[in-house]
Design a protein around this motif. Structure first.
Motif, short mmCIF file in Angstrom:
data_model
loop_
_atom_site.label_atom_id
_atom_site.label_comp_id
_atom_site.label_asym_id
_atom_site.label_seq_id
_atom_site.Cartn_x
_atom_site.Cartn_y
_atom_site.Cartn_z
N GLY A 223 0.82 -1.21 0.00
CA GLY A 223 0.00 0.00 0.00
C GLY A 223 0.85 1.26 0.00
N GLU B 175 0.78 4.15 -2.87
CA GLU B 175 0.52 5.55 -2.51
C GLU B 175 1.63 6.47 -2.99
OE1 GLU B 175 0.03 8.18 1.60
OE2 GLU B 175 -0.30 6.01 1.64
N GLN C 213 -3.13 -10.40 -2.46
CA GLN C 213 -2.97 -9.68 -1.20
C GLN C 213 -3.17 -10.59 0.01
OE1 GLN C 213 -4.93 -5.83 -1.03
NE2 GLN C 213 -4.67 -5.54 -3.23
#
Length: 297
Positions: A173, A177, A194
């Protein structure tokens, strides 16, 4: 098997370097680079696991560290790991599990002591090392048959993790980002989904309260590391201690991910911290880890 002798630049001591195959199977021949002091021994032993986001990298990546430790009086075995996309999770963890058992069985061949073996892993190598050491009896990680007559286990006596990937799901993540596309693609290629990023996750296995081994551990971490979220490092240290593990962390202000870009002063300080950590956990039956000059062969 090939052999060379080199002089370690910081100490001036001579180190023997052997290239051997630690595993030969249907996947091919998998090499290990073995760094041996040029003195009597027997010596403590350390398994080195390279990084590379599970997709790249190789057994020579940590050579500066390996030479330094070998010149100080220990045998270091740096292994080549299988890589994504051909070999997804848990392939690299299984490589570490197998190599640990192999090193214990063959330690005497390299003038090393089989008891008290430690592990060092950088970046994704720290991830694989930790999972293998924390789950030494996991059937998936130990699935590769060990044909030696001498039966060994995959437990390690201590761990050194250099800027490790402690939370691949959180790092995934973080990479998305911050538009770190290589890290996103590399994580997808190794874990495939995931759910696997969360299952094969040193931080989350601690926070889930799984039954685990917790060898004494040292983390070396720069504060300017843009490859790992530092909050995961803090959470891991807290969780390791809260569940009964002994852990030390050496922070390096303004240093990035990996020794490339570190100052000479910071590199030297990190090497001394690593060496001191090993010294405090040295097997009494092994030789003395120090900077005395080795003999040239």
């Amino acid at each position: 098997m090939s052999e060379t002798i080199v002089r370690e630049p910081k100490s001036g001591n001579f180190v023997r370097i052997l290239e051997v195959a630690y595993r030969q199977d249907n996947d091919g021949s998998w090499p290990a680079r073995i760094y041996m002091p040029q003195s009597k021994g027997p010596f403590p032993a350390l398994l080195d696991v390279h990084g590379g986001a599970w997709n790249v990298g190789g057994r020579m990546d940590n050579e500066m560290i390996d030479l330094y430790l070998a010149a100080s009086g220990m045998v270091v075995v740096a292994i080549e790991c299988r890589k994504a996309t051909t070999y997804p999770y848990p392939s690299q963890v299984a490589d570490v599990n197998y190599a640990t058992r192999w090193l214990k069985a063959h330690a005497a061949d390299f003038n090393a002591v089989a008891d008290g073996i430690g592990g060092l892993g950088a970046s994704s190598g720290g991830h694989s090392l930790m999972l293998s050491a924390m789950r030494p009896n996991d059937a998936r990680y130990g699935a590769m048959n060990f044909s030696e007559e001498k039966k060994t286990d995959a437990r390690l006596s201590y761990l050194i993790a250099l800027w490790p990937v402690l939370d691949p799901y959180g790092r995934y993540g973080f990479a998305k980002e911050n538009k770190r596309e290589f890290l996103v693609e590399a994580t997808d290629a190794y874990f495939l989904n995931q759910a696997a990023m969360q299952e094969g996750n040193p931080l989350l296995v601690l926070e889930r309260g799984e039954p685990l081994d917790r060898p004494p551990m040292l983390i070396v971490q720069g504060t300017a590391d843009s490859n790992v979220p530092l909050d995961s490092v803090h959470r891991f240290v807290d969780a390791y201690r809260a569940t009964g593990g002994a852990i030390e962390i050496a922070w390096f202000p303004d240093m990035p991910h990996g020794f490339n870009g570190w100052t000479d002063i910071d590199c030297d300080r990190a090497l001394k911290i690593i060496k001191d950590f090993v010294l405090r956990r040295q097997n009494p039956s092994a030789g003395v880890l120090d900077d005395t000059e080795n003999e040239q062969a």
